[in-house]
Design an enzyme around this catalytic site. Sequence first.
Site, short mmCIF file in Angstrom:
data_model
loop_
_atom_site.label_atom_id
_atom_site.label_comp_id
_atom_site.label_asym_id
_atom_site.label_seq_id
_atom_site.Cartn_x
_atom_site.Cartn_y
_atom_site.Cartn_z
N SER A 406 0.76 -1.15 -0.19
CA SER A 406 -0.06 0.03 -0.01
C SER A 406 0.74 1.21 0.02
O SER A 406 0.24 2.29 -0.32
CB SER A 406 -0.94 0.06 1.16
N HIS A 427 -3.03 -2.70 -6.09
CA HIS A 427 -3.22 -2.51 -4.69
C HIS A 427 -4.63 -2.51 -4.38
O HIS A 427 -5.50 -1.79 -4.83
CB HIS A 427 -2.72 -0.77 -4.49
N GLU A 439 -6.07 -0.03 -7.21
CA GLU A 439 -4.86 0.81 -7.67
C GLU A 439 -4.21 0.11 -8.66
O GLU A 439 -3.32 -0.87 -8.09
CB GLU A 439 -4.36 1.72 -6.76
N ASN A 477 -3.57 6.42 -0.43
CA ASN A 477 -2.91 6.50 0.96
C ASN A 477 -2.12 7.61 1.17
O ASN A 477 -2.09 8.08 2.19
CB ASN A 477 -2.39 5.28 1.15
#
Length: 698
Positions: A406, A427, A439, A477
């Site tokens: 991540s 991800h 992602e 993130n």
Amino acid sequence: MPEAIGYERVGDIVILAADNPPVNALGHAVRQGLAVGLDRAEAEGARGVLIYGTGRTFFAGADIREFGKPPKEPHLPELCNRIEASPLLVVSALHGTALGGGLEVALATHYRIAVPQAKVGLPEVHLGILPGAGGTQRLPRVAGVEAALDMITTGRHVRADEALRLGVIDRVAEGEPREIGLSYLRELLDEGAPRRPVGEMPAPAPVDFDAIYAAVLRKGRGQLSPATAVRAVQAACEAESFAAGLKRERELFMELMNSDQREGLIHAFFADRAVGKLPELEGVAPRPLAAIGVIGGGTMGAGIATAALLSGLSVTMLEMTPEAAEAAKGRIEGNLSGALKRGKLTAQQFDNLTTKALTLAIDYDALADADLVIEAVFEDMEVKKQVFTKLDAVCKPGAVLASNTSYLDINQIAAVTSRPQDVLGLHFFSPAHVMKLLEVVIADQTAPDVAATGFALGKRLGKVSVRAGVCDGFIGNRILSVYRTCADHMILDGASPYQIDEALEEFGFAMGPFAVADLAGLDIGWAVRKRKRAEGLDPRARDSAYADKLCEAGHFGQKTGKGYYDYAAGAKARVPNPEVLPLIEAERAQQGITPRAFSKDEIVRRYMAAMVNEAAKVVGEGIARRPLDVDVTLLYGYGFPRYRGGPLKWADMQGLPELLADIKRWAAEDAYFWQPAPLLEQLVAEGRTFDDLNKEAV
Ligand code: TC6
């Protein structure tokens, strides 16, 4: 006659066939074609008219691209009334998806027939509007108030068999829409069936609309369209005439049409469809995908394996020990049993997936034939590097090697292999068999067909895939860590986690950031903080240790029963954990901070400004290709309220100059945190918006 509607005479019947690919949207030419066709059929002495769609579907709704532009006559509500008032017998034959204005046209015809695979629905609430062409008045008259409220407030697609049961359609028949429609209309004419205008049917009996309105409003978490639609259905029951009901529907429709929520939801509709369209991958064929490997069977790995199994892929699950592999299998079975209970899987399919399609392994050689391998092991660069070194040794040439990291740098991971062109990031979001976002992280050397394979996998698993570049945290993130930091700063300065959660839940987030942290596990944020401190924090960055103290006391959130909240009475009945505020107060005292009051408005404004500012950096640096990629990421992975369109659509609607002015003002207190994004400054200077960038990129 405009070409969008074909006119054909078969004896005393006229066939009006829509031809407006891809979905026969009811754009201006289609509406005009229907009106002109009906005039001509009446003038030429036909007895019956059949309306159907060529191609893959009946009308899938009004043409959404016309919303917000000056409307052109005939408008859809008038067209529906015109169809209903025709002295000829009018029949519609439905296939594909008869949605929104499409179903409203069908409800205006006198009889409706559909193929068994057809689906009908009034999904307008998902676009921030309500059925504004008589749907809220006609549907309750044919299906009853309860069914109409359910269909209109949820927007769900109803299969033909259910639609028949509910009285929405009159008959289901196998065949081509033109043929089944013709023979039904012929039969009706032969038996002398009367015209049957729904508008002349009696108004249904009212129910307790105030109670339903309140319940729908609560459920919509701030979304107005479903609750407003309840009021329109109420008018079907209570207005003094059908015409008065239509008038009320129109007023409510226009209220919603002019709302920011409509703009946000329609932006989200088109962003969903644009996000997977990447010019650089046009015409690039993905590599074959039949068998995949998953390394690590924790919550994330098991979720990925579950999603892959459900999509028909065979999966090899690699773990360190036979016991760990069995535990992973148990997690996968647990995930699949949800699908079994909901009737999405039969017992036989469940057995096949867990015995035949799933293989457990503890040796890397088992991955030799995999087309794609995803590692979901411990989030540590050294561990990842070891995994990829082994994969490089055993995987067949051309296999795609993916990391589910991540945060970590995919370029560094790829560099330990002899085939960096085959490496990318995939991800997933936890639980991976439920969360829609993926992602697809493209590293410096990722080959185009490897990127295309990432998108192909996402599509197969039913995910919304967003292209991201490499940076700490990729799109989602990275932005999250900044707005979370903003929330932490507000806590140091005087806000409480509970006030912040409440303000953001009122804004429309599914959960506030502290409730989310409890759900995800406070140990995750703790590990990130430790890593960042070990890497060396900038001396200008504000830091705090109160959350670490919570972790040190063993409170990791929901999984330990306590975090910011106490879950003794269950996850839903969260109550503030009394240990938290004293820890915060001690931290403030230690840092010499005198707390001040925060209004909900200020909380939202700061939090959102931090999100938008970082998002602008992410777009400016090319980590996200377009603002809409950020919007989709936040909508599907971070609980951002869809009716606000996404953070950058929200920012456009707020006004970028005002947001930038706030950021500059706050920079006077903390110039390190509030550094305006160059792209935001540029857009303000040029008087442009994020949406202008979306349009230029298409
Ligand atoms: C309404 O009717 C209001 C009435 C009241 C008026 C007073 N308009 O989704 P896909 C495009 S509101 C314009 O990839 P699928 C879509 O953008 C409307 N364009 O295909 C895409 O274009 P691209 C109520 C539309 O097979 C292409 O068609 N109706 C519209 O996965 C293919 O779409 C709805 O809300 C439209 N209405 O799904 C239905 N619909 O290729 C909305 C689609 O350039 N549509 N496009 O990217 C859907 O739910 C789905 O498109 C689908 C087909 C189920 C019809």
